[in-house]
Every structure is written in structure tokens, then in C-alpha cells.
Design a protein around this motif. Structure first.
Motif, PDB file in Angstrom:
ATOM      1  N   ASP A  97      -2.777  -2.416  -4.002  1.00 31.92           N
ATOM      2  CA  ASP A  97      -3.418  -1.156  -4.371  1.00 31.92           C
ATOM      3  C   ASP A  97      -3.704  -1.166  -5.867  1.00 31.92           C
ATOM      4  O   ASP A  97      -2.887  -1.639  -6.672  1.00 31.92           O
TER       5      ASP A  97
ATOM      6  N   GLY B  29      -9.608  10.239  -4.578  1.00 31.03           N
ATOM      7  CA  GLY B  29      -9.030   9.346  -3.589  1.00 31.03           C
ATOM      8  C   GLY B  29      -9.412   7.905  -3.787  1.00 31.03           C
ATOM      9  O   GLY B  29     -10.183   7.530  -4.661  1.00 31.03           O
ATOM     10  N   ALA B  30      -8.817   7.051  -2.929  1.00 24.79           N
ATOM     11  CA  ALA B  30      -9.048   5.623  -3.041  1.00 24.79           C
ATOM     12  C   ALA B  30     -10.384   5.234  -2.454  1.00 24.79           C
ATOM     13  O   ALA B  30     -10.930   5.903  -1.583  1.00 24.79           O
TER      14      ALA B  30
ATOM     15  N   ARG C 144      -4.078   6.407  -6.301  1.00 18.58           N
ATOM     16  CA  ARG C 144      -4.663   5.151  -5.819  1.00 18.58           C
ATOM     17  C   ARG C 144      -6.178   5.220  -5.994  1.00 18.58           C
ATOM     18  O   ARG C 144      -6.837   6.123  -5.481  1.00 18.58           O
TER      19      ARG C 144
ATOM     20  N   HIS D 242       0.826  -1.206   0.000  1.00 20.49           N
ATOM     21  CA  HIS D 242       0.000   0.000   0.000  1.00 20.49           C
ATOM     22  C   HIS D 242       0.860   1.256   0.000  1.00 20.49           C
ATOM     23  O   HIS D 242       1.803   1.374   0.793  1.00 20.49           O
TER      24      HIS D 242
ATOM     25  N   ASP E 277      -2.787   8.591  -1.059  1.00 23.14           N
ATOM     26  CA  ASP E 277      -3.582   8.278  -2.252  1.00 23.14           C
ATOM     27  C   ASP E 277      -2.956   8.802  -3.534  1.00 23.14           C
ATOM     28  O   ASP E 277      -3.366   8.391  -4.627  1.00 23.14           O
ATOM     29  N   THR E 278      -2.010   9.716  -3.436  1.00 18.76           N
ATOM     30  CA  THR E 278      -1.303  10.203  -4.622  1.00 18.76           C
ATOM     31  C   THR E 278       0.200  10.119  -4.378  1.00 18.76           C
ATOM     32  O   THR E 278       0.669  10.259  -3.252  1.00 18.76           O
TER      33      THR E 278
ATOM     34  N   ARG F 269      -7.956   0.415  -2.440  1.00 15.79           N
ATOM     35  CA  ARG F 269      -7.022  -0.286  -1.554  1.00 15.79           C
ATOM     36  C   ARG F 269      -7.682  -1.588  -1.133  1.00 15.79           C
ATOM     37  O   ARG F 269      -8.759  -1.577  -0.543  1.00 15.79           O
TER      38      ARG F 269
END
Length: 338
Positions: free
Chosen positions: A223, A331-332, A215, A178, A182-183, A218
Motif C-alpha cells: 500500500d 480514498g485509494a 491509503r 494491505h 483506506d484510513t 493499493r
């Protein structure tokens, strides 16, 4: 570097280095290969010839031409291709995993170029016969969208647009582990691995390379990422993800090959797909926006690793995770929220 290529070096920090060493390093060549090119007149410094022992000076312009290997005729072959766009100026191929893009030692037949020539359509000659029409490339085991120019004019315009980052190429990848956020932007130079010439590596003296990652989801052990290339170095996404400790799943070369059974991937397949291509037509200026849904093998892998079996039969699972959104920093999505 394979035959039929050329490149230019502007000497700055390299000042004082021998010409043969300079050419070898920038061209990923052996010193003997570089010296042979110099002796045969394929290297010019400021428009003239120099000896291999010449010491480069700041501001020198070094032009290098690597001729194609002699005696190799590129043979047209009748190989089916998935053409997703075509007119008299260009075409876009949805390349299958396992197909080499252009002929080279060990792969003189069965390549995309052989298949393109077998169609009997005109192809741009700017890149040489062994790379006829190619504007950019994909790794052998990477699937997805690739642009081919039919005319030299289209090839020049598209190549210029690619260098100016006016061609949007977005890839989907699954990586082990992971990301911390998120970036992620990886901006690290890439060159041939000095310890293994069949691999690429992060090398301080390599060519500049930047990849932006977002991302999208997750899952338990992986990911799901969208990758946006700002440069086009060989194996760039794979090398960049490996460099931050999150190799592409199934990538035997850069550390992601373990757990293939867990990932439900076939042998010699990694989870990397050129899914989205967007550019202006070189003649009409019309925006060409093309998308390639995940191939069956990657859909099955994603369904397995996400614990979402319905994705295996979904028309395009990338839609589920917002891959085609224009918001770079979306975002994820947690697997638990699906």
C-alpha cells in the motif's frame, strides 16, 4: 536519551515510585545513569534536590537535565546540503537518506549538525551545541524536509508550534500488505524497547503517540500511504505500522526488510520520506508550504512495485496519487485503474 537534553515529569500514576527508577523509565536511561544524574544535582524535585531513594508523591514536578558527554567538540564540516528555504530566521533542509541528524556516540562527524555548523551561519543555541538549530529530527535512513532555527526566538516559536500541532508534517510510505480500510489512526504509546534499547516499541507506560494514515494506492503486495504525525516520537511511523502488521518496506529494524530486491531498494534504505511541510513563519506569520519530490531511489522502487515504469522518470509521482490533496480521507486508487 543522548546528552544535552532535558525533560520534565509530572508525577501522577507514578506516585510511590523511587526517584531513580522514575527518572530512568521516563528518560530511557539505565538505573545507574539516573542515580548518577541525581547524585550530581541534575535532577530536581519541586525545585530542590532529593536522594535516589526518594518516593515520588502525586503532583511532584521532576526536572531532569542530561548534560552532554564531556570532551566532545562538535566540529564544523564542509558537507553539501540541499537547502530549499532560507532567510535570517530559519532554513529548511531536504535531508538525504543515510545522514544522521545530530552527533551522538558512533556518529560524531558527518551529521547534519556538523554540516550546518560548517556553513558558518548562525544557529539557535536552545537545543545545545550537539543539536544546534534543530527543531525536530528525521531518522538516519528517512529522507525529506527538516526545519532548522537560526535564532533562539525562532526556535522557541517553532518548537511551541510543533508541540501545539500547528506544524503540518506529512510523510509518504510504502508498507507491506494491505490496510483493512483506506484510513487508519494508530494511537499507541511509544518508548524504548525494554528488551532492546536500540529499538522503540509500543509500551503501555510510553509517551503518547498518534499517527493518521491515508491509503493513496493499493498495489499487488503493498500500500502507498500518506502519514500525518500528531506527535514526534522516535521511529513513530515505523513502529506504528509495524504494530499493525504492515511494516515499512525496507525497514530492517521493524520487520519490513525482507523482499528488498523485489522492492528495488538499495541496502539500508526504507521507503519513508518527509515530503510535505507546512508552517507559519515564526516572525512574519506567512505560511511556508514546502514539498520534496520522491528521491530517485524511492521513485524507482515505487515504479517497480506499482508496475508503472513511467513513475521512475516522473517529476513528482506523489502528484499522480493525490498526496498533496487537503482532503484527509481521499480514498485509494487501485493499480488496475491507472
Amino acid at each position: 536519551m543522548s546528552g544535552g537534553a532535558e525533560f520534565q515529569i509530572t508525577v501522577s500514576e507514578d506516585a510511590g515510585e523511587r526517584l531513580d527508577l522514575l527518572v530512568a523509565r521516563h528518560g530511557s536511561l539505565s538505573r545507574t545513569q539516573a542515580a548518577t544524574l541525581i547524585a550530581n544535582g541534575h535532577v530536581q524535585v519541586n525545585g530542590g534536590r532529593q536522594k535516589a531513594s526518594y518516593r515520588a508523591e502525586a503532583g511532584d514536578m521532576v526536572q531532569v537535565v542530561v548534560p552532554p558527554p564531556p570532551g566532545r567538540e562538535i566540529v564544523p564540516e564542509q558537507i553539501p546540503l540541499d537547502i530549499v528555504f532560507e532567510d535570517e530566521h530559519l532554513l529548511v533542509v531536504d535531508k538525504a537518506a543515510g545522514m544522521v541528524v545530530h552527533p551522538a556516540p558512533g556518529n560524531w562527524s558527518g551529521t547534519l549538525v556538523n554540516a550546518l555548523m560548517g556553513r558558518g551561519e548562525p544557529l539557535a543555541e536552545g537545543g545545545g551545541e550537539d543539536r544546534a538549530g534543530l527543531v525536530h529530527r528525521l531518522d538516519k535512513d528517512t529522507s525529506g524536509l527538516l526545519v532548522v532555527a537560526k535564532t533562539d526566538a525562532s526556535h522557541r516559536i517553532l518548537s511551541t508550534a510543533l508541540a501545539a500541532r500547528q506544524v503540518t508534517r506529512r510523510y509518504v510510505a510504502l508498507c507491506w500488505g494491505h490496510l483493512a480500510a483506506d484510513t487508519l489512526t494508530v494511537d499507541k504509546p511509544i518508548a524504548r524497547d525494554p528488551r532492546d534499547r536500540t529499538r522503540m516499541a509500543i509500551v503501555p507506560t510510553g509517551k503518547a503517540a498518534r499517527t493518521d494514515f491515508v491509503r493513496l494506492a493499493r498495489f499487488d503486495s503493498v500500500d502507498l500511504l500518506r502519514a500525518h504525525l500528531h506527535s514526534g516520537r522516535t521511529h513513530q511511523i515505523r513502529v506504528h505500522l509495524s504494530s499493525v502488521g504492515h511494516p515499512v518496506i525496507g525497514d530492517d529494524t521493524y520487520g519490513g526488510g525482507g523482499g528488498r530486491k523485489l522492492a528495488a531498494l538499495p541496502p539500508r534504505r526504507h521507503f519513508l520520506h518527509a515530503a510535505w511541510l507546512r508552517f507559519k513563519h515564526p516572525v512574519s506569520g506567512q505560511v511556508i508550504d514546502l514539498r520534496s519530490p520522491l528521491p530517485d531511489d524511492l521513485r524507482r522502487s515505487l515504479a517497480t512495485l506499482s508496475d508503472m515504469p513511467e513513475l521512475a522518470t516522473h517529476q513528482d509521482p506523489l502528484d499522480v496519487f493525490g498526496f498533496y490533496r487537503t482532503d484527509e480521507h481521499s480514498g485509494a486508487r487501485e493499480a488496475a485503474s491507472e
